[in-house]
Design a protein around this motif. Sequence first.
Motif, PDB file in Angstrom:
ATOM      1  N   UNK A 261      32.037  42.404  23.262  1.00 20.46           N
ATOM      2  CA  UNK A 261      31.900  40.951  23.159  1.00 20.46           C
ATOM      3  C   UNK A 261      31.226  40.479  21.880  1.00 20.46           C
ATOM      4  N   UNK A 262      30.386  41.308  21.292  1.00 23.87           N
ATOM      5  CA  UNK A 262      29.607  40.891  20.135  1.00 23.87           C
ATOM      6  C   UNK A 262      28.422  40.046  20.563  1.00 23.87           C
ATOM      7  N   UNK A 263      27.746  39.471  19.588  1.00 26.57           N
ATOM      8  CA  UNK A 263      26.555  38.665  19.847  1.00 26.57           C
ATOM      9  C   UNK A 263      26.476  37.572  18.788  1.00 26.57           C
ATOM     10  N   UNK A 264      25.881  36.458  19.152  1.00 21.13           N
ATOM     11  CA  UNK A 264      25.614  35.400  18.176  1.00 21.13           C
ATOM     12  C   UNK A 264      24.126  35.437  17.877  1.00 21.13           C
ATOM     13  N   UNK A 265      23.799  35.539  16.603  1.00 21.51           N
ATOM     14  CA  UNK A 265      22.406  35.585  16.187  1.00 21.51           C
ATOM     15  C   UNK A 265      22.106  34.405  15.274  1.00 21.51           C
ATOM     16  N   UNK A 266      20.864  33.980  15.283  1.00 20.17           N
ATOM     17  CA  UNK A 266      20.441  32.822  14.499  1.00 20.17           C
ATOM     18  C   UNK A 266      19.562  33.288  13.344  1.00 20.17           C
ATOM     19  N   UNK A 267      19.867  32.825  12.156  1.00 22.62           N
ATOM     20  CA  UNK A 267      19.062  33.108  10.973  1.00 22.62           C
ATOM     21  C   UNK A 267      18.385  31.822  10.536  1.00 22.62           C
ATOM     22  N   UNK A 268      17.076  31.903  10.329  1.00 22.54           N
ATOM     23  CA  UNK A 268      16.353  30.801   9.699  1.00 22.54           C
ATOM     24  C   UNK A 268      15.211  31.395   8.882  1.00 22.54           C
ATOM     25  N   UNK A 269      14.907  30.770   7.757  1.00 23.25           N
ATOM     26  CA  UNK A 269      13.877  31.350   6.883  1.00 23.25           C
ATOM     27  C   UNK A 269      12.483  31.254   7.476  1.00 23.25           C
TER      28      UNK A 269
END
Length: 74
Positions: free
Chosen positions: A66-74
């Motif tokens: 399925x994969x995954x959704x990841x969030x990037x923020x500084x």
Amino acid sequence: MPPNIPENLSVKIFVKLDRSGNVVKASIKQSSGYKLFDDAALRAVHDASPLPMPKHPGAVDALVSDGIITKFDP
């Protein structure tokens, strides 16, 4: 952060791995609205490959299928 870059940037990236932790697919799911930041986050995912895999077999199966959704923020 370099000057003239908006604060509070955040991008969501879909990541799919193989069983060895190699990134087989990565794509922007929700842009930050700032292309340079989005591109850098996407490069970071690819550069981190192979990623460490979880010990739980069900989690590995989910990342591979399925994969995954990841969030990037500084």
